[in-house]
Design a protein around this motif. Structure first.
Motif, PDB file in Angstrom:
ATOM      1  N   THR A 225       0.849  -1.184   0.000  1.00  0.00           N
ATOM      2  CA  THR A 225       0.000   0.000   0.000  1.00  0.00           C
ATOM      3  C   THR A 225       0.891   1.243   0.000  1.00  0.00           C
ATOM      4  O   THR A 225       2.048   1.200   0.427  1.00  0.00           O
ATOM      5  CB  THR A 225      -0.886   0.053   1.254  1.00  0.00           C
ATOM      6  OG1 THR A 225      -0.033   0.029   2.406  1.00  0.00           O
ATOM      7  CG2 THR A 225      -1.836  -1.113   1.308  1.00  0.00           C
ATOM      8  N   ARG A 226       0.313   2.338  -0.526  1.00  0.00           N
ATOM      9  CA  ARG A 226       1.014   3.638  -0.503  1.00  0.00           C
ATOM     10  C   ARG A 226       0.166   4.589   0.313  1.00  0.00           C
ATOM     11  O   ARG A 226      -0.981   4.850  -0.060  1.00  0.00           O
ATOM     12  CB  ARG A 226       1.148   4.194  -1.910  1.00  0.00           C
ATOM     13  CG  ARG A 226       1.942   3.314  -2.834  1.00  0.00           C
ATOM     14  CD  ARG A 226       3.403   3.619  -2.697  1.00  0.00           C
ATOM     15  NE  ARG A 226       4.214   2.747  -3.533  1.00  0.00           N
ATOM     16  CZ  ARG A 226       5.521   2.738  -3.510  1.00  0.00           C
ATOM     17  NH1 ARG A 226       6.162   3.547  -2.688  1.00  0.00           N
ATOM     18  NH2 ARG A 226       6.193   1.926  -4.279  1.00  0.00           N
ATOM     19  N   ASN A 227       0.715   5.056   1.404  1.00  0.00           N
ATOM     20  CA  ASN A 227      -0.031   5.947   2.296  1.00  0.00           C
ATOM     21  C   ASN A 227      -1.389   5.342   2.646  1.00  0.00           C
ATOM     22  O   ASN A 227      -2.409   6.004   2.647  1.00  0.00           O
ATOM     23  CB  ASN A 227      -0.212   7.331   1.665  1.00  0.00           C
ATOM     24  CG  ASN A 227       1.127   7.980   1.373  1.00  0.00           C
ATOM     25  OD1 ASN A 227       2.025   7.931   2.214  1.00  0.00           O
ATOM     26  ND2 ASN A 227       1.274   8.545   0.190  1.00  0.00           N
ATOM     27  N   GLY A 228      -1.375   4.041   2.856  1.00  0.00           N
ATOM     28  CA  GLY A 228      -2.573   3.374   3.349  1.00  0.00           C
ATOM     29  C   GLY A 228      -3.537   2.904   2.297  1.00  0.00           C
ATOM     30  O   GLY A 228      -4.507   2.219   2.610  1.00  0.00           O
ATOM     31  N   SER A 229      -3.326   3.251   1.026  1.00  0.00           N
ATOM     32  CA  SER A 229      -4.288   2.790   0.033  1.00  0.00           C
ATOM     33  C   SER A 229      -3.560   2.093  -1.112  1.00  0.00           C
ATOM     34  O   SER A 229      -2.336   2.112  -1.205  1.00  0.00           O
ATOM     35  CB  SER A 229      -5.106   3.967  -0.508  1.00  0.00           C
ATOM     36  OG  SER A 229      -4.262   4.832  -1.220  1.00  0.00           O
TER      37      SER A 229
END
Lengths: 113, 897
Positions: free
Chosen positions: B138-142
């Motif tokens: 994930t990137r920054n949670g998404s």
């Protein structure tokens, strides 16, 4: 005075089992025999008889077969099955206990309490 | 349970004997009583009267006796069933209409259920699969992407939650096998040493991979599939230790996987990939480049560890990695998803459309049957009133109604199973179900149970409305009435409502179909940017060991290309690394020198492709400015590039890009560098990824030139290229000569994936076309059902109004008046239904919106078309009963009074 045979719950079934235990009987014969063995003290409402017979047969306490009546007609005869005989013995015992208990209770006086 | 069913069936068919004996027994009783009374001195007539009086009503008495029998409930149920069947035999057309309508509905839903159950409910083919989880970056949670190889090893070594954490490569091209006769191709999968252990799949012959085989570089070992073992190695146990030359490098076979092991198909782990791998090998531990994300993670949780605990564990590791490698790992995380959910997620999306349309269809079928039952219930009002007067309880009457409808729906359900089987065969052609692991029609116990339950529930549902209505209607007025009790009030409104609902649902389905079909037409006509006719492509792969130098590779390809160009019937030919629509290729970042180093200027997303001179001409891609790459653009000359118009516009808006520089950002080199190219030409943009997607920015460089020492292009002198050939006539005729040319050069070189561009374009529409056909089929059936419903409603209306029509005709109304009368009624239902349908269709298009192409969800022509088609069919359905109404003979009707 004559009493209705199904005055108390279970009494009609017990009477029918007793009547049939004295020998296979068709429906009308059961009716007559109950009146006879109770010394005409008990009558059975005709409407209640056959449902009771069907119910007992359904519970396996009675068995039925078609035979010939006293006056040579085709009639359905009920007889007791072994389970029916057992049930009759138990029910008779229960009945006697209830009767003596009731009798004792009703005889009680103030002194005995 | 079975005892009950046996009693029930006996009661159903052997009832006559019980009734006969019952009559005989009571008859005997009465006669015995009469004789008794006569014996007591009554005269026979008086005795008979008295006996009967004492006994009471014989019929009610019989009813009591029936109730006293064991299984009395079953008995009266049997009676209901018999009554229902008897009625149906009197109305065969009605029964047939209901059976056909319902079997279509039940069949459709059963068919889809079969498909859904095998994909969604099927067991994942690994032991204790509920403990398996998948990990995505994930990137920054998404987001949910692949995982960096180096990150993977950190997760594997630092976690405390997994028994084992493994990885495989989600994408890899087939390898060429040489060394045993003609070259052939296998699907391969690169895995970590513990992947098969994690899945708990043990080799049937040989052994697992070992941890030490994962070193860098990896040990040359391979595990093969059961199928490959049988086909290529005759199933002999001494396969272990035999060599397998993959893309020129020899490997040793160490094991064979069990028969039936599935990795891709039938809900296997790699189900997003194309083909089932036949060869597995261990990938070497990656050296560097933490920002390369190519691993797909799968792990087995330790006993007692929950998903949440494991997630917390890896979150901690992610944070540590962020601190240790801020360049590459800032904001990066790992999300764990249970394998069950991960696989189901894909499948569910693919099945929403079939499930939704089927539900619509079943609804329409139910509405139709409910309508028919209501109409019949109306006709039977007098009978119901009679039975009620004769002592039937309300409950008994309701039950009778319900029995009626279940007796209809059960056989319809049986018929529906046949329909389901046929529909599933059809669906297999229409939907991409093979990708979901469904390859043949599914009719198993679960499906049969579903059909049974659907039938019963449908029967009860459609029965409830007419039954409750029947039970709550005041029956007295119907007792005295003749058969022509005209329909009015609530029942009429309800029936009209059902017809309107059917029309509305049909409009929705027709609109959905129309929008998607229109999109398909638009899509087929879309300008791809190249000419797809009479264009052949094939992949040519050369084994590395035989061609160690890029010079020899280039010489090989160049020679083949020259000979292919000289073939009769070949107009032109070229080479490329990526054929449009077929090879997605990698995306790079390009930018201009003046933007270099400026924060926020990451560059343009660019498809990078290598082509030979003549490639553009062969593809029919016109050169807008400048020139093609040329034979002179070789090693030692300045690096040149041809840009697509779209890229040129982005990099040099409003300027002439010729002679300017383009930098390609190369993340693979250490440190990342920007490689300069001089723009020598601009071509028309072509659609590269999918016909639906706008032509993406692309940059083309010469295939004859090496970018030695640089990350891009990875290969130094290509090992695999696609040849594109424009022919004068049938492109298929060029296949054999091309193969012959390659074989003459080197029999170890593989010619694979020979396809015409027409077929490639067609393939990219295949799922789309399936959806169109599917929706078309269902919309057609829905239309038919709605027409039947409307016809039924009006026909019934006419039969009810026969008397009134007769009177009108007798009073001087013309036939045209009567026609108008009936048509007006149908017209109203139709108008309201169409309006409702159009209003609900728009929100309904949400389901297909992702498929739409250059077609607005509110496309006026589509809506008009749907309304028109439905209007026409519905008018036809109205005309038949209307015309019949005009044929009413007043004399006959009035005489009937």
């Amino acid at each position: 005075m004559t009493l209705q045979a199904d005055l108390l719950p279970g009494t009609l079934d017990l009477l029918i089992l007793k009547a049939v235990s004295l020998g296979p009987k068709h429906g009308y014969g059961v009716l007559l025999r109950i009146e006879q063995i109770s010394g005409d003290a008990l009558t059975i409402e005709q409407g209640a008889l056959y449902p009771a017979l069907f119910r007992l047969e359904g519970r396996g306490l009675l068995a039925s077969e078609w035979g010939t009546s006293e006056n040579n007609r085709r009639a359905k005869f009920y007889r007791l099955t072994p389970a029916g005989r057992r049930r009759l013995r138990e029910a008779t015992g229960e009945w006697e206990r209830v009767v003596s208990a009731m009798a004792a209770a009703l005889r009680a006086t103030a002194k005995e309490v | 349970m079975f005892g009950m069913i046996r009693i029930f069936l006996r009661r159903l068919f052997r009832r006559d004997r019980f009734e006969r004996e019952l009559t005989d027994e009571l008859q005997f009783h009465l006669e015995a009583r009469v004789e008794d009374l006569v014996g007591r001195g009554l005269n026979p007539d008086e005795a008979r009267r008295r006996a009967r009086l004492e006994f009471g009503g014989v019929e009610q008495y019989k009813e009591r006796l029936r109730a006293a029998r064991p299984g009395a409930l079953l008995d009266s149920l049997a009676q209901d069933v018999r009554l229902s069947v008897r009625r149906l035999r009197r109305e065969p057309t009605f029964a047939l209409a209901v059976a056909v309508t319902l079997s279509l509905g039940i069949g459709a839903s059963t068919a889809v259920f079969g498909m859904v159950s095998t994909t969604l409910l099927s067991r994942i083919p690994y032991n204790a699969a509920d403990r398996l989880v998948v990990g995505r970056t994930t990137r920054n949670g998404s987001g949910a992407g692949f995982v960096s190889g180096l990150d993977y090893f950190d997760y594997r070594e630092s976690n405390r939650s997994f028994d084992s954490l493994a990885a495989f490569f989600p994408d890899s091209a087939p390898y060429t096998v040489t060394g045993s006769g003609e070259a052939w191709e296998v699907e391969v999968s690169g895995v970590t040493w513990n992947l098969l252990r994690t899945l708990r799949v043990d080799p049937v012959v040989g052994r697992h991979f070992r941890p030490d085989e994962e070193a860098q570089p990896g040990a040359p070992v391979a595990i093969i599939s059961f199928g490959l073992w049988q086909r290529r190695f005759g199933g002999t146990p001494d396969v272990v230790g035999r060599p397998l030359v993959l893309d020129g490098s020899p490997r040793t076979i160490v094991g064979v996987l069990p028969r039936g092991f599935r990795f891709v198909g039938a809900s296997g782990l790699g189900s997003q990939r194309g083909a089932e791998p036949q060869v597995w090998f261990v990938v070497a531990r990656p050296g560097q480049a933490r920002h390369l994300h190519t691993y797909h993670l799968v792990g087995r949780l330790k006993p007692g560890i929950t998903m949440a605990q494991a997630q917390r564990d890896v979150d901690g590791i992610s944070r540590a990695l962020e601190r240790a490698y801020p360049d590459s790992n800032k904001g990066k995380g790992l999300r764990l998803v249970s394998l069950q959910e991960y696989l189901g997620g894909d499948v569910r999306a693919g099945l929403v459309l079939p499930a939704a349309t089927t539900a619509c269809l079943l609804l329409i079928a139910c509405a139709n049957v409910a309508g028919l039952l209501l109409a019949r219930g109306q006709g039977r009002m007098a009978e119901v009133a009679m039975r009620s007067a004769l002592g039937a309880s309300r409950w008994r009457l309701v039950r009778q109604q319900l029995t009626d409808s279940v007796v209809l729906t059960l056989p319809a359900g049986a018929l529906g199973i046949g329909v389901a089987y046929a529909l599933q065969r059809l669906l297999l052609h229409l939907l991409p179900l093979d990708a979901l692991g469904v390859t043949r029609p599914v009719v198993d116990d679960l499906v049969l149970l579903f059909a049974l339950v659907t039938s019963v529930v449908t029967g009860l549902l459609v029965g409830v409305v007419p039954a409750v209505r029947g039970a709550t209607t005041r029956l007295l007025p119907h007792l005295g009435a003749s058969r022509q009790v005209s329909e009015r009030g609530r029942s009429s409104r309800l029936r009209s409502g059902l017809v309107i609902a059917q029309i509305a649902i049909s409009v929705m389905l027709l609109v959905g179909f129309g929008l998607v079909a229109r999109s398909l037409v638009r899509l087929s006509a879309v300008d791809l940017g190249f000419a797809k006719q009479r264009l052949l492509t094939a992949r040519i792969e050369i084994p590395r060991p035989a061609y160690p130098e890029s010079v020899s590779r280039r010489a090989f390809y160049s020679s083949v290309l020259q000979e292919v160009r000289a073939l009769p019937g070949v107009r032109s030919a070229g080479l490329t690394t990526n054929v449009p629509l077929l090879d997605p290729g990698n995306i790079f970042r390009t930018l201009t020198p003046d933007r270099l180093g400026i924060a926020g200027q990451e560059g343009e997303r660019t498809h990078l492709r290598r082509v030979s001179p003549g490639y553009f001409a062969t593809m029919g891609i016109s050169i807008v400015r400048g020139r093609d790459v040329s034979e002179r653009d070789q090693d030692g000359t300045p690096a040149v590039a041809v840009l697509s118009e779209s890229l040129a516009r982005k990099l040099y808006p409003g300027q002439d890009p010729l002679g300017r520089t383009v930098l390609v950002h190369d993340v693979r080199s250490r440190p990342p560098s920007d490689v300069p190219y001089e723009v020598v030409g601009v071509i028309r943009s072509a659609r590269l990824a999918h016909p639906r997607q706008e032509a993406e920015p692309a940059m083309y460089v010469s295939v004859w030139r090496d970018q030695a020492g640089r990350g891009f292009p990875r290969q130094v002198g290509p090992l695999s290229l696609r040849i594109v050939v424009r022919t004068a006539g049938d492109p298929a005729a060029a296949i054999a000569p091309i193969r012959e040319i390659v074989r003459r050069h080197d029999r170890n070189v593989l010619v694979a994936a020979v396809q015409t561009m027409d077929a490639i374009v067609d393939d990219s529409f295949v799922n789309f076309r399936r959806v169109v056909r599917y929706l078309g089929l269902f919309a057609g059936v829905a239309l038919l059902l709605a027409a039947v419903g409307l016809y039924g409603a009006l026909a019934y209306h006419v039969s009810q109004q026969e008397h009134e029509i007769g009177v009108r005709l007798a009073m001087g109304a013309t036939r045209a008046d009567v026609l108008g009368l009936v048509l007006r009624r149908g017209g109203w239902l139709l108008a309201i239904g169409l309006l409702l349908g159009v209003l609900t269709a728009y929100p309904g298009t949400r389901l297909v919106r992702s498929l739409l192409f250059e077609t607005a969800p509110l496309d006026a022509a589509t809506y008009a078309g749907a309304v028109l088609v439905l209007g026409l069919v519905a008018t036809l359905a109205c005309l038949v009963p209307a015309v019949r109404a005009t044929r009413v003979d007043p004399a006959v009707v009035l005489r009937g009074e």
